[in-house]
Structures are given as structure tokens and as C-alpha cells.
Design a protein around this motif. Structure first.
Motif, short mmCIF file in Angstrom:
data_model
loop_
_atom_site.label_atom_id
_atom_site.label_comp_id
_atom_site.label_asym_id
_atom_site.label_seq_id
_atom_site.Cartn_x
_atom_site.Cartn_y
_atom_site.Cartn_z
N ILE A 7 28.87 42.22 46.09
CA ILE A 7 30.20 42.78 45.82
C ILE A 7 30.66 42.33 44.43
O ILE A 7 30.54 41.15 44.07
N LEU A 8 31.21 43.27 43.66
CA LEU A 8 31.87 42.96 42.39
C LEU A 8 33.38 43.05 42.64
O LEU A 8 33.87 44.12 43.03
N HIS A 9 34.09 41.94 42.41
CA HIS A 9 35.53 41.87 42.71
C HIS A 9 36.30 41.74 41.41
O HIS A 9 36.19 40.74 40.69
N LEU A 10 37.13 42.74 41.10
CA LEU A 10 38.00 42.71 39.92
C LEU A 10 39.35 42.11 40.38
O LEU A 10 40.17 42.80 41.01
N GLU A 11 39.54 40.83 40.07
CA GLU A 11 40.71 40.10 40.60
C GLU A 11 40.98 38.89 39.69
O GLU A 11 40.06 38.16 39.32
N ASP A 12 42.31 38.67 39.35
CA ASP A 12 42.66 37.54 38.49
C ASP A 12 42.96 36.27 39.28
O ASP A 12 43.09 35.19 38.71
N ASN A 13 43.05 36.39 40.64
CA ASN A 13 43.37 35.22 41.47
C ASN A 13 42.12 34.83 42.25
O ASN A 13 41.69 35.54 43.16
N ILE A 33 29.78 37.46 46.24
CA ILE A 33 30.87 38.11 45.50
C ILE A 33 30.92 37.54 44.09
O ILE A 33 30.94 36.31 43.90
N LEU A 34 30.91 38.45 43.11
CA LEU A 34 31.09 38.07 41.70
C LEU A 34 32.48 38.52 41.28
O LEU A 34 32.80 39.71 41.35
N ARG A 35 33.31 37.56 40.83
CA ARG A 35 34.67 37.88 40.42
C ARG A 35 34.76 38.02 38.90
O ARG A 35 34.22 37.18 38.17
N VAL A 36 35.45 39.06 38.44
CA VAL A 36 35.71 39.26 37.01
C VAL A 36 37.19 39.60 36.86
O VAL A 36 37.84 40.11 37.79
N GLU A 37 37.74 39.35 35.63
CA GLU A 37 39.17 39.57 35.42
C GLU A 37 39.45 40.64 34.37
O GLU A 37 40.47 41.32 34.45
N PHE A 42 34.02 43.28 33.54
CA PHE A 42 33.73 44.30 34.56
C PHE A 42 32.57 45.20 34.09
O PHE A 42 31.60 45.44 34.84
N VAL A 43 32.66 45.67 32.86
CA VAL A 43 31.61 46.56 32.32
C VAL A 43 30.28 45.83 32.21
O VAL A 43 29.22 46.35 32.56
N LEU A 55 35.30 46.04 44.72
CA LEU A 55 36.66 45.74 45.18
C LEU A 55 37.52 45.49 43.96
O LEU A 55 37.09 44.84 42.99
N SER A 56 38.77 45.96 43.99
CA SER A 56 39.63 45.77 42.82
C SER A 56 41.09 45.65 43.26
O SER A 56 41.54 46.36 44.18
#
Length: 646
Positions: A7-13, A33-37, A42-43, A55-56
Motif C-alpha cells: 500500500i502507498l499511503h499519501l498522508e502527513d500524519n 505500507i509506505l507513507r509519503v507526504e 508520491f511520484v 490510500l490518500s
């Protein structure tokens, strides 16, 4: 064991990411899960990794969920995209779903996260499978279309109501339908009715077709003759298309070339059979004519120039010689004539014959020659090449009673494998082409199919023997060439003669005059001939010149005589074709007993027996029947005077 869900998670928290991990693991969904802000993160993550799910959050400080979703949909359209956010108004939800979001989950309702993810993954899998099926269907359809369009046959498919389901462009071309003609959905019966003047179809075929429609069996092939001269073969095959429905497949094959080749083969077989018959008859007649000409010649020695009875004898001899010419033509047709092959320049032969041809065809026919300056050489009998040109010129003259034009052209030509495959008995290679064309009355197809048959003629009774073109045919075949004719009524005739090129330099024919004096002999000759009358004629002719002649009627008697005779035997004269022991076998056995003996074969026709046997231990020569006493005497003297082979 299932692999973890990527899962790629676009989340600042980061706490939100931890919460999602705990919820999924609680629902027994293993995940990574890999989180990016930021947009850049993201790209980059999408470019460097493979993910099962995106997920975003809806709103981020520098990059919002709708922009991320737009990028993902454009570049990774098969990845499920879920929005997980704290607050989302109704209008925003509708906008997100319209923009391509798979689903949305409010953070206060995280309990439905696992089921939403499972549904999103299931739908993504179904979409992928549907895409694969659609792609396979498109590929199969493209393959089917490619195959049907590249088939060397016309194809028409109709349903049970006779409506056209499919066809290819070959079908349109063969039935003179423009490529743009809309055929799909048209009534095939109406279409075929519109084109029925293009082909013939027997009523029995359509009756059989209706019967086979009911039974589902294949109809046997039917021939269709198009107006442009082509021949098609049509098959009908019923095919299942599902739900107990039938479709009807029509296949049209162009059989024109095959039919022409079959006709060429049948014609070749017929000509070969006629040639065998002609050759056998010619052999027997040559023996009779040799006796007639020989004894006439012996009697003429006893008559003075103006003595009573001499004129009648001369007429007998002339008639026999005319008959010999007729037999020679039969032998040429049957390809069993003795060839005096030389390396020839056809241009030189045509040039030498120009004046004679002009006299033969008359002043009202224009003679035109167009000769290739650098023409290749051919291996052929010069006299026979002259005979070919003469026969074709005479036929052309007779086809132009009111005048016209006779054209002789020569050219160098390469025949490739494609041409050889479409013409029976033709081998690929370099050829010299001789073309003889006239502007005369021409011939129809029925006449063309018979012109090379012996004794077939369209001339009035007494105006021709019907052996001219059969002689031409035989000479060309014996010279390893082939002949092609094209003609239409009232549009003239063209003969094309193809002769194989050879590398040797052309030689001039050296024909000796028959006026030299006859050689008187003292040598001993063993004469072997099973025809008694012919043997007597030859024996008397040679005895008159002083030779000692030992006679034998067959090979066994000759061997016995050879063994018993104590003196030297200088020459063996033997017929080639004899029962039990032929002339070649006899000569080999006698040469073993008497190595110094020379041999002269008498032959009504030549076969492979002489030309292709290795006979190096004695001198060998040929004497073509029929012959006169003078010709016999000169040939015997020539053989006896020749040096003995080592």
C-alpha cells in the motif's frame, strides 16, 4: 501463504498510517505500507515500486487527494484509489467518485476500511481479467481478420436467414464488387443473383445444397466458370456458431492455373503416346523404304540415261524419298531422329534464310526480322532449326491469303522458378527466345489444342500432310526446348520457341556434297540385319564395289560366324534394333573378340542405347535409314578410312 498487501499511503500524519496498519492486521490482512507526504515523494514511490492499493488523505499541506488521484488515474489507471479523511462533504464525495476514486472512508468509520479494500481489490482484479479477455478477443479477431483476408480464396459467411455475416476482399474482387461495397447484413441470395451472369451453377448443385443444409454435411466442390476465363472451385461447409445455430461458409478457390497445368500435362501425355506410336511405325517403314531406295539405286546403275524404263525407276525412287521425308517428320515428332547438334547462332540462320523465306511467302506478305545483337548460342541441329523456321513461315503464309506481315524476333530470356512452376516440363534458366508472329486468320481454342498432333490439319484435302507443326514440336522437345502458342480468330498467331543457352562458340555447319566418287573396296565386312530384303540390298551394293560381305540374320549367327572366320574382318555393319541381341550388345561382344574391328550402326531412329553408352575400344559411326547405295558406299569408305581408335 499470501504475500503482504503493498500500500502507498499519501498522508502527513504518521499516526494515521499506524492506525490503518493496526486495523488491517486486526482483520487479518497482512500489509506493507509506505507513507509519503509530498507530490515528489508520491511520484517517485510509484515509479520505483509496485503497489496493490493507493490510500490518500483528502487534504494535505502541499498536495491534495484529488490531484494525487488525477495523476494516478492518468498513469496507473488499474490501481484502486481510496480516500481516507476526517471530514468530507456530500458534494466533495460526489466529485471524488466522479473523478475516479474507488471508495472513500471517514476516519470515524474506520471499521469499514478492510471490507472497502477487499471490494476494491476484487473489482480491480475483475477489471484486469476483463481487460485481458477483451485484449485476447481483439487479438483473436485481428488474427481471424488477417487470416481471412490473406487466404488465397474468396470467403463468404452467411447466417441461417442467408444474411451475410462476413466476407473477404478476395470474394469482392472475384465477383467484381468494389472494395467499398457494404455486404455485411445483405441478403446473400440477392447478391449472388446480381452476380449470376459472372458464373454458371448447375441446378443440381443448389438442390444438393438445400439437402445438405438440413443434414449439416459438406457439399462436394463445384466448378464455376467466370466471364473473364478464370475457373473457380466452390465448397459449402456448415458451421456451428453456438446455441444450436448454424452458419454457412462458402469458400471459392481459383483453380485456373491448376486446370491449365493439368491440361498441359494431359496434352503432354497424349503427345508422348502418339510419339511412341509414330516412332515404332517409322522404324518399320524405314526398313521397307531402305529396301525400295536401295534396289532402285542398284537397278539405276544398269540403265543408260535415256534407256527405256529408267524414268519409271527414277519416279519410284523419288516417291520412296518423299516417303522417307514423311517418316523423318514422324521421327522428329517422336523425338527419335538422329541429331547432328552444333553450337548455333540463330541470328545467322535467320539471316541466311531471309531471301529464301521472302520467295516462299510471296510479295504480298511483308517479312520483318528483329534480331538481338548479343544473342546467346544454342545447341541444336542446324538443318532442323531451318526446318522449324520454314514450317512456321509456310503455315503463316497459308494463314494470310490476302497478305499481311510475318515477324521473326530473337531475344535472350531468363525463366525463373515461378514461370517453371506454372508451365509443365519447363526448367528455370537462361534461354534464347525465337518468336514467329503473323497477322493472319488465327485459330480458336479447339484448333490450338490439336495443332501439334500428327496428321491434324485445317487445310484442304491434298494441301498438307498435317506433319509440319508436329515436326516442329518434336524437334524442339528433342533439343530440350519448349514451344508456346497464342492465337485468336482474325487476330493472328504467335509461336514462341525457348531453347536453352549454351556457353560454346558457334560453329559453321560443314555439309559435304554428295558428288564425290565412290570408294572401291577390298576389305571384309560382317553384315548383320534381321530383315532379309534389306540385308540382300546392302550386301549386293557392297559386293558391287569389291568388298567381301559375310551375312548374318541375327546376333548369335554373327558371333558364330565371327569366331569361325579365320581371316581379318575389317568392319561390322549391324542394325541397332534386333531381337534377343541388339546391335550395341553385339558390337561390344565382337569388339572383345576382334579389338581392331570398326563398327557402323544402321538405325531407323536413335535411342539412348547408342548415344549414352561408353564405347571407346572401337570406332563407331551411324548410318540413318533409309539410305541409298551411294550413301551407304560413302559411309562405309569414311569409316574404313578413319584412323583406328587407340
Amino acid at each position: 501463504m499470501n504475500e503482504p498487501l503493498r500500500i502507498l499511503h499519501l498522508e502527513d500524519n504518521p499516526l494515521d498510517t499506524e492506525l490503518i496498519t493496526e486495523i488491517l492486521e486486526h482483520d487479518k490482512i497482512s500489509c506493507q505500507i509506505l507513507r509519503v507526504e509530498t507530490r515528489a515523494e508520491f511520484v517517485k514511490a510509484l515509479a520505483e515500486n509496485e503497489f496493490d492499493l493507493l490510500l490518500s488523505d483528502y487534504s494535505l499541506p502541499t498536495f491534495d487527494g484529488l490531484a494525487a488521484m488525477a495523476f494516478a488515474r492518468e498513469n496507473y489507471p488499474d490501481l484502486p484509489f481510496l480516500i481516507v479523511t476526517g471530514t468530507l462533504g456530500e458534494e466533495t464525495v460526489i466529485e471524488a467518485l466522479k473523478s475516479g476514486a474507488t471508495d472513500y472512508i471517514l476516519k470515524q468509520h474506520m471499521a469499514r476500511l478492510a471490507s472497502s479494500i477487499s471490494r476494491a481489490l476484487r473489482e480491480a482484479k475483475e477489471r484486469r481479467e476483463r481487460k485481458r479477455a477483451e485484449t485476447a478477443l481483439r487479438d483473436n479477431l485481428a488474427l481471424y481478420t488477417t487470416l481471412i483476408e490473406n487466404l488465397q480464396m474468396g470467403v463468404l459467411v452467411e447466417d441461417e436467414a442467408r444474411r451475410i455475416l462476413n466476407h473477404n476482399q478476395t470474394f469482392c474482387q472475384w465477383f467484381a464488387l468494389p472494395d467499398s461495397t457494404p455486404l455485411i447484413g445483405r441478403d446473400s441470395a440477392e447478391l449472388l443473383e446480381q452476380t449470376q451472369d459472372l458464373f454458371s451453377a448447375p441446378q443440381e448443385f443448389f438442390q444438393a445444397l438445400e439437402a445438405h443444409r438440413q443434414t449439416g454435411k459438406t457439399v462436394m466442390a463445384e466448378e464455376i466458370y467466370l466471364a473473364d476465363g478464370r475457373i473457380l472451385e466452390r465448397d459449402y461447409v456448415p458451421i456451428h456458431i453456438g446455441n444450436q445455430r448454424f452458419a454457412h461458409l462458402w469458400m471459392y478457390r481459383d483453380m485456373t492455373e491448376r486446370k491449365h497445368l493439368e491440361e498441359q500435362f494431359r496434352q503432354s501425355q497424349k503427345m508422348e503416346a502418339i510419339g511412341q506410336l509414330a516412332g515404332g511405325i517409322a522404324h518399320d517403314f524405314n526398313n521397307l523404304l531402305t529396301v525400295i531406295i536401295g534396289f532402285s539405286g542398284l537397278l539405276l546403275y544398269r540403265f543408260e540415261a535415256n534407256q527405256k524404263g529408267r524414268q519409271e525407276l527414277e519416279e519410284i525412287e523419288k516417291a520412296a524419298r518423299r516417303a522417307a521425308t514423311l517418316i523423318s517428320q514422324l521421327l522428329a515428332f517422336s523425338r527419335k531422329q538422329v541429331l547432328q547438334a552444333e553450337t548455333l547462332d540463330l541470328n545467322a540462320i535467320i539471316t541466311d534464310m531471309n531471301q529464301m523465306l521472302a520467295r516462299i511467302i510471296g510479295e504480298d506478305i511483308e517479312l520483318l526480322t528483329v534480331l538481338e545483337p548479343a544473342l546467346g548460342k544454342v545447341k541444336a541441329d542446324p538443318g532442323q532449326m531451318e526446318q522449324i523456321i520454314m514450317n512456321l513461315a509456310v503455315n503463316a503464309r497459308d494463314a494470310m491469303p490476302k497478305g499481311g506481315k510475318l515477324t521473326l524476333t530473337t531475344a535472350n530470356l531468363h525463366l525463373d522458378e515461378g514461370y517453371a512452376l506454372s508451365h509443365a516440363e519447363v526448367k528455370a534458366g537462361e534461354f534464347v527466345l525465337l518468336t514467329v508472329s503473323d497477322t493472319g486468320s488465327g485459330m480458336d481454342k479447339a484448333t490450338q489444342s490439336r495443332i501439334f498432333e500428327p496428321f491434324f490439319t485445317t487445310k484442304e484435302l491434298g494441301k498438307g500432310t498435317g506433319l509440319g507443326l508436329s515436326t516442329v514440336y518434336g524437334i524442339i522437345k528433342q533439343s530440350n526446348g519448349h514451344i508456346w502458342v497464342y492465337s485468336e480468330p482474325e487476330h493472328g498467331t504467335t509461336f514462341k520457341i525457348y531453347l536453352p543457352c549454351c556457353e560454346e562458340s558457334a560453329t559453321a555447319s560443314n555439309l559435304r556434297e554428295a558428288s564425290e566418287s565412290l570408294r572401291q573396296g577390298t576389305e571384309t565386312i560382317l553384315l548383320v540385319e534381321d530383315e532379309e530384303a534389306l540385308r540382300q540390298m546392302v550386301s549386293r551394293s557392297l559386293t558391287m564395289l569389291g568388298y567381301t560381305v559375310l551375312e548374318a540374320s541375327n546376333g548369335s549367327a554373327a558371333l558364330a560366324l565371327c569366331a569361325a572366320y579365320a581371316e581379318e574382318i575389317h568392319l561390322l555393319i549391324t542394325d541397332v534394333i534386333m531381337p534377343h541381341l541388339n546391335g550395341v550388345e553385339l558390337a561390344e561382344q565382337i569388339a572383345a573378340l576382334r579389338p581392331a574391328i570398326k563398327v557402323l550402326f544402321m538405325t531407323g531412329y536413335t535411342g539412348d542405347t547408342i548415344l549414352h553408352r561408353q564405347m571407346t575400344n572401337y570406332y563407331m559411326a551411324l548410318l540413318q535409314k533409309p539410305f541409298s547405295p551411294d550413301v551407304l558406299a560413302r559411309k562405309v569408305g569414311e569409316v574404313l578410312d578413319a584412323p583406328t581408335a587407340p
